[in-house]
Design a protein around this motif. Structure first.
Motif, PDB file in Angstrom:
ATOM      1  N   LEU A 262       0.822  -1.213   0.000  1.00  2.50           N
ATOM      2  CA  LEU A 262       0.000   0.000   0.000  1.00  2.50           C
ATOM      3  C   LEU A 262       0.852   1.258   0.000  1.00  2.50           C
ATOM      4  O   LEU A 262       0.489   2.262  -0.606  1.00  2.50           O
ATOM      5  CB  LEU A 262      -0.944  -0.003   1.201  1.00  2.50           C
ATOM      6  CG  LEU A 262      -2.045  -1.057   1.157  1.00  2.50           C
ATOM      7  CD1 LEU A 262      -2.800  -1.092   2.479  1.00  2.50           C
ATOM      8  CD2 LEU A 262      -2.990  -0.806  -0.002  1.00  2.50           C
ATOM      9  N   ARG A 263       1.989   1.225   0.679  1.00  3.58           N
ATOM     10  CA  ARG A 263       2.889   2.396   0.699  1.00  3.58           C
ATOM     11  C   ARG A 263       3.448   2.682  -0.689  1.00  3.58           C
ATOM     12  O   ARG A 263       3.767   3.825  -1.000  1.00  3.58           O
ATOM     13  CB  ARG A 263       4.046   2.168   1.663  1.00  3.58           C
ATOM     14  CG  ARG A 263       3.709   2.387   3.080  1.00  3.58           C
ATOM     15  CD  ARG A 263       4.988   2.374   3.908  1.00  3.58           C
ATOM     16  NE  ARG A 263       4.680   2.249   5.296  1.00  3.58           N
ATOM     17  CZ  ARG A 263       5.155   1.320   6.103  1.00  3.58           C
ATOM     18  NH1 ARG A 263       6.006   0.420   5.657  1.00  3.58           N
ATOM     19  NH2 ARG A 263       4.815   1.286   7.361  1.00  3.58           N
ATOM     20  N   GLU A 264       3.600   1.653  -1.496  1.00  5.82           N
ATOM     21  CA  GLU A 264       4.175   1.823  -2.831  1.00  5.82           C
ATOM     22  C   GLU A 264       3.154   2.337  -3.843  1.00  5.82           C
ATOM     23  O   GLU A 264       3.533   2.801  -4.916  1.00  5.82           O
ATOM     24  CB  GLU A 264       4.778   0.502  -3.310  1.00  5.82           C
ATOM     25  CG  GLU A 264       5.995   0.089  -2.485  1.00  5.82           C
ATOM     26  CD  GLU A 264       6.487  -1.311  -2.795  1.00  5.82           C
ATOM     27  OE1 GLU A 264       5.897  -1.988  -3.678  1.00  5.82           O
ATOM     28  OE2 GLU A 264       7.452  -1.739  -2.148  1.00  5.82           O
TER      29      GLU A 264
ATOM     30  N   ALA B 102      -5.449  -0.458  -8.479  1.00  5.86           N
ATOM     31  CA  ALA B 102      -4.040  -0.526  -8.885  1.00  5.86           C
ATOM     32  C   ALA B 102      -3.831  -1.622  -9.929  1.00  5.86           C
ATOM     33  O   ALA B 102      -3.084  -1.422 -10.897  1.00  5.86           O
ATOM     34  CB  ALA B 102      -3.168  -0.808  -7.663  1.00  5.86           C
ATOM     35  N   SER B 103      -4.487  -2.752  -9.763  1.00  5.22           N
ATOM     36  CA  SER B 103      -4.306  -3.857 -10.713  1.00  5.22           C
ATOM     37  C   SER B 103      -4.938  -3.556 -12.077  1.00  5.22           C
ATOM     38  O   SER B 103      -4.526  -4.091 -13.084  1.00  5.22           O
ATOM     39  CB  SER B 103      -4.854  -5.154 -10.149  1.00  5.22           C
ATOM     40  OG  SER B 103      -6.277  -5.087 -10.030  1.00  5.22           O
ATOM     41  N   GLN B 104      -5.945  -2.659 -12.082  1.00  5.00           N
ATOM     42  CA  GLN B 104      -6.601  -2.293 -13.328  1.00  5.00           C
ATOM     43  C   GLN B 104      -5.985  -1.042 -13.957  1.00  5.00           C
ATOM     44  O   GLN B 104      -6.413  -0.588 -15.001  1.00  5.00           O
ATOM     45  CB  GLN B 104      -8.089  -2.060 -13.090  1.00  5.00           C
ATOM     46  CG  GLN B 104      -8.826  -3.318 -12.667  1.00  5.00           C
ATOM     47  CD  GLN B 104     -10.234  -3.026 -12.202  1.00  5.00           C
ATOM     48  OE1 GLN B 104     -10.691  -1.888 -12.233  1.00  5.00           O
ATOM     49  NE2 GLN B 104     -10.928  -4.068 -11.768  1.00  5.00           N
ATOM     50  N   GLY B 105      -5.002  -0.459 -13.257  1.00  5.29           N
ATOM     51  CA  GLY B 105      -4.341   0.742 -13.767  1.00  5.29           C
ATOM     52  C   GLY B 105      -5.167   1.997 -13.605  1.00  5.29           C
ATOM     53  O   GLY B 105      -4.910   3.004 -14.248  1.00  5.29           O
TER      54      GLY B 105
ATOM     55  N   LYS C  54      -6.664   5.887   3.691  1.00  2.96           N
ATOM     56  CA  LYS C  54      -6.101   6.694   4.780  1.00  2.96           C
ATOM     57  C   LYS C  54      -7.203   7.440   5.526  1.00  2.96           C
ATOM     58  O   LYS C  54      -7.155   7.553   6.750  1.00  2.96           O
ATOM     59  CB  LYS C  54      -5.052   7.658   4.225  1.00  2.96           C
ATOM     60  CG  LYS C  54      -3.821   6.935   3.728  1.00  2.96           C
ATOM     61  CD  LYS C  54      -2.843   7.870   3.053  1.00  2.96           C
ATOM     62  CE  LYS C  54      -1.653   7.087   2.516  1.00  2.96           C
ATOM     63  NZ  LYS C  54      -0.673   7.945   1.872  1.00  2.96           N
ATOM     64  N   THR C  55      -8.190   7.911   4.798  1.00  4.77           N
ATOM     65  CA  THR C  55      -9.328   8.577   5.432  1.00  4.77           C
ATOM     66  C   THR C  55     -10.093   7.583   6.307  1.00  4.77           C
ATOM     67  O   THR C  55     -10.499   7.914   7.427  1.00  4.77           O
ATOM     68  CB  THR C  55     -10.262   9.163   4.359  1.00  4.77           C
ATOM     69  OG1 THR C  55      -9.519  10.090   3.569  1.00  4.77           O
ATOM     70  CG2 THR C  55     -11.445   9.871   4.986  1.00  4.77           C
ATOM     71  N   THR C  56     -10.268   6.369   5.818  1.00  6.15           N
ATOM     72  CA  THR C  56     -10.968   5.338   6.580  1.00  6.15           C
ATOM     73  C   THR C  56     -10.201   4.995   7.850  1.00  6.15           C
ATOM     74  O   THR C  56     -10.794   4.823   8.918  1.00  6.15           O
ATOM     75  CB  THR C  56     -11.174   4.075   5.722  1.00  6.15           C
ATOM     76  OG1 THR C  56     -11.895   4.445   4.545  1.00  6.15           O
ATOM     77  CG2 THR C  56     -11.949   3.021   6.473  1.00  6.15           C
TER      78      THR C  56
ATOM     79  N   GLU D  46      -3.244   8.777  -4.832  1.00  5.58           N
ATOM     80  CA  GLU D  46      -4.610   8.832  -5.356  1.00  5.58           C
ATOM     81  C   GLU D  46      -5.361   7.524  -5.066  1.00  5.58           C
ATOM     82  O   GLU D  46      -6.566   7.528  -4.863  1.00  5.58           O
ATOM     83  CB  GLU D  46      -4.624   9.080  -6.874  1.00  5.58           C
ATOM     84  CG  GLU D  46      -3.980  10.369  -7.311  1.00  5.58           C
ATOM     85  CD  GLU D  46      -2.475  10.241  -7.499  1.00  5.58           C
ATOM     86  OE1 GLU D  46      -1.983   9.180  -7.944  1.00  5.58           O
ATOM     87  OE2 GLU D  46      -1.778  11.202  -7.173  1.00  5.58           O
ATOM     88  N   LEU D  47      -4.625   6.419  -5.059  1.00  4.77           N
ATOM     89  CA  LEU D  47      -5.261   5.122  -4.823  1.00  4.77           C
ATOM     90  C   LEU D  47      -5.515   4.852  -3.345  1.00  4.77           C
ATOM     91  O   LEU D  47      -6.437   4.118  -2.998  1.00  4.77           O
ATOM     92  CB  LEU D  47      -4.390   3.997  -5.398  1.00  4.77           C
ATOM     93  CG  LEU D  47      -4.239   3.965  -6.912  1.00  4.77           C
ATOM     94  CD1 LEU D  47      -3.268   2.874  -7.316  1.00  4.77           C
ATOM     95  CD2 LEU D  47      -5.576   3.751  -7.582  1.00  4.77           C
ATOM     96  N   THR D  48      -4.694   5.406  -2.474  1.00  4.46           N
ATOM     97  CA  THR D  48      -4.808   5.102  -1.047  1.00  4.46           C
ATOM     98  C   THR D  48      -5.453   6.222  -0.236  1.00  4.46           C
ATOM     99  O   THR D  48      -5.587   6.098   0.973  1.00  4.46           O
ATOM    100  CB  THR D  48      -3.418   4.793  -0.456  1.00  4.46           C
ATOM    101  OG1 THR D  48      -2.558   5.915  -0.659  1.00  4.46           O
ATOM    102  CG2 THR D  48      -2.819   3.548  -1.084  1.00  4.46           C
TER     103      THR D  48
END
Length: 146
Positions: A19-21, A141-144, A31-33, A25-27
């Motif tokens: 997740l750090r990598e 992330a896996s779908q780009g 982080k809010t949760t 925009e994806l995380t």
């Protein structure tokens, strides 16, 4: 094998590293949760302190905080910070109880577990929200996608 079934076998440090990598925009939602869940747990701990009647000065209630980590993927909940630790040094006696000391005429203090109960009361709901957000972030992330 789906991400959900893989999650059951992955260790938390490995998931955090992945997740750090990922781009922010994806995380961002994850982080809010985390921050919301930690705050919810701190509020529950405060409610448990009030319910247990541990309000003499109000310092213990005021010291309950949630502090997300810098990366936003973990949080500390409870009495966070050196000033609060010094001010409510007695909190662990209430959380875990004492044996007492008959020689000094000090009765035992029963454990109240206000912080442990807050964790137990919120972990199911919080854990599910985090798992759902991790799945969404990894799927994006896996779908780009971002």
């Amino acid at each position: 094998m789906s991400i959900k079934s893989r999650r059951a076998y992955a260790s938390l440090p490995k998931v955090r590293k992945i997740l750090r990598e990922l781009p922010d925009e994806l995380t961002k939602a994850l982080k809010t949760t985390f921050a919301e869940g930690a705050e919810e747990m701190a509020q529950q701990a405060t409610a448990n302190v009030v319910e247990a009647g541990l309000i003499d000065s109000g310092d213990l209630v005021r010291s309950m905080k949630a502090k997300p980590s810098r990366d936003g993927l973990t949080a500390k909940v409870g009495i966070v910070g050196q000033r609060d630790n010094k001010q409510v040094w007695y909190a662990h006696f209430h959380e875990f109880g004492t044996r007492g000391c008959p020689e000094k005429n000090n009765p035992p203090l029963p454990a109240q577990h206000f912080l442990g109960r807050a964790f137990d009361q919120t972990k199911q709901r919080f854990g599910q929200r985090i798992a759902d957000e991790v799945d969404r972030a990894l799927d994006r992330a896996s779908q780009g996608k971002k």
